[in-house]
Design an enzyme around this catalytic site. Structure first.
Site, short mmCIF file in Angstrom:
data_model
loop_
_atom_site.label_atom_id
_atom_site.label_comp_id
_atom_site.label_asym_id
_atom_site.label_seq_id
_atom_site.Cartn_x
_atom_site.Cartn_y
_atom_site.Cartn_z
N CYS A 10 0.73 -1.19 0.08
CA CYS A 10 0.12 0.00 -0.07
C CYS A 10 0.93 1.23 -0.22
O CYS A 10 0.32 2.22 -0.17
CB CYS A 10 -0.95 0.10 0.99
SG CYS A 10 -1.99 -1.41 1.16
N HIS A 27 -3.14 6.97 2.47
CA HIS A 27 -3.58 5.84 1.73
C HIS A 27 -4.93 5.44 2.44
O HIS A 27 -5.19 5.54 3.53
CB HIS A 27 -2.65 4.81 1.90
CG HIS A 27 -3.21 3.37 2.02
ND1 HIS A 27 -3.75 2.82 0.84
CD2 HIS A 27 -3.02 2.26 2.75
CE1 HIS A 27 -4.09 1.43 1.13
NE2 HIS A 27 -3.73 1.35 2.22
N ASN A 33 -10.14 -0.27 0.34
CA ASN A 33 -8.71 -0.16 0.44
C ASN A 33 -7.98 -0.76 -0.81
O ASN A 33 -8.34 -2.08 -1.26
CB ASN A 33 -8.03 -0.82 1.60
CG ASN A 33 -6.87 -0.99 1.62
OD1 ASN A 33 -5.98 -0.82 0.50
ND2 ASN A 33 -6.12 -1.46 2.92
#
Length: 329
Positions: free
Chosen positions: A114, A255, A285
């Site tokens: 990520c 993020h 996500n």
């Protein structure tokens, strides 16, 4: 030698056509819309079907970024793809290069989960600053639905698929103002997509390991603790390097992992909610795609203006984290 600056001159994004909302998820695992939203802030996520691929999403996002920047594929010198879920374990960037028709571009993948997009951003900027390349295409793309255990409600509610891209270009004025990157392998087991070996004898006395990757495993409490400590520190260090006070920031772009994390980091930094960019309600996500996907949305909505200063931070498996301070061109 004259110092060479770096500017972000275009953005693009792409999402799969299939949507899975919380109500539908409640038919798969024991959960509810209220349970998911209250703990994550996520309402739905987009998922790749058999007609789509990482390459197709990344190519679509790249073309949108090139169009916004008024740059042709033949102008691209370098393509960096940040992904943990390539179509081909040997890499997908070269296939994207071919699909785009960017014949002269060097292309390679990087894998930092990520955090990947920000690591790609910093890497691409160094090639420009060193005078090697003029136009660098950065892509963050992931298809985590490939590696989700759809019977584990701790993880299956979190993840979605998507792609985002930006174009970096050499410029007289430097818009990449400061950055901070970090890694801590001692906490690797907190968030993993591990290879599970299986023994296979190919001839008497010779055994090899041929297995597969296991679904995503995560220690949510430890990841939360890590993020709330490391991310504010990284942003503050990047701001110090950029010589910018935190109250001069126009936007905080994190993020898109979990709304609780976004809120906690913003609170630690005393950044008001109206400055926090968040779109995870609609996408979940999306790993390396989340930052460029969210950036592209606010740019195209006209919320981010030329000259706005943005603090972006990615964090995730590794464990890894990074922060970049940049000015939108």
């Amino acid at each position: 030698m004259t110092n060479i600056g770096v500017s972000i001159i275009g953005s693009g994004s792409a999402i799969p056509k299939t949507s899975l909302d919380n109500q539908q998820l409640s038919q798969i695992v024991e959960t509810s819309d209220e349970w998911i939203i209250s703990r994550t802030g996520i309402n739905k996520r987009q998922l790749v079907d058999t007609t789509e691929s990482l390459c197709s999403l990344a190519t679509q996002a790249s073309l949108a970024a090139l169009n916004q920047a008024n740059i042709t594929p033949k102008d691209i010198d370098l393509i960096i793809l940040a992904t943990s879920t390539p179509d081909d374990l040997f890499g997908t960037a070269c296939k994207i290069q071919w699909e785009l028709g960017a014949q002269k571009a060097v292309a390679f993948d990087i894998t930092v989960a990520c955090s990947g997009f920000l690591f790609a951003l910093v890497t691409g900027a160094q090639f420009i600053r060193n005078g090697v390349y003029q136009n660098v295409l950065l892509i963050g793309a992931d298809i985590l639905s490939r590696w989700v255990d759809w019977e584990d409600r701790r993880t299956c509610v979190l993840f979605g698929d998507g792609a985002g891209a930006v174009l970096l270009q050499a410029s007289e004025s430097d818009r990449l103002l400061g950055f901070e990157l970090g890694s801590d392998g001692s906490q690797n087991s907190c968030l993993s997509l591990s290879y599970q070996p299986q023994e296979k004898r190919i001839i008497e006395g010779v055994t090899v390991s041929q297995g597969t990757y296991q679904p995503i495993a995560m220690n949510g409490k430890e990841v939360y603790r890590f993020v709330v400590q490391k991310v504010p520190e990284a942003i503050e260090k990047a701001l110090l390097k950029a010589n910018i006070d935190i109250d001069k920031l126009d936007w905080l772009l994190l993020h898109q992992a979990n709304q609780r994390i976004l809120d906690a980091v913003a609170n630690r930094l005393n950044i008001p909610p109206e400055k926090v960019i968040s779109n995870l309600r609609n996408y979940g996500n999306t790993s390396a795609a989340s930052i460029p996907l969210a950036l592209d949305e606010v740019v195209r909505e006209g919320l981010v203006k030329s000259g706005d200063i943005i603090a972006a931070s990615g964090f995730g498996a590794g464990l890894s984290w990074g922060a970049v301070i940049f000015q939108w061109n």
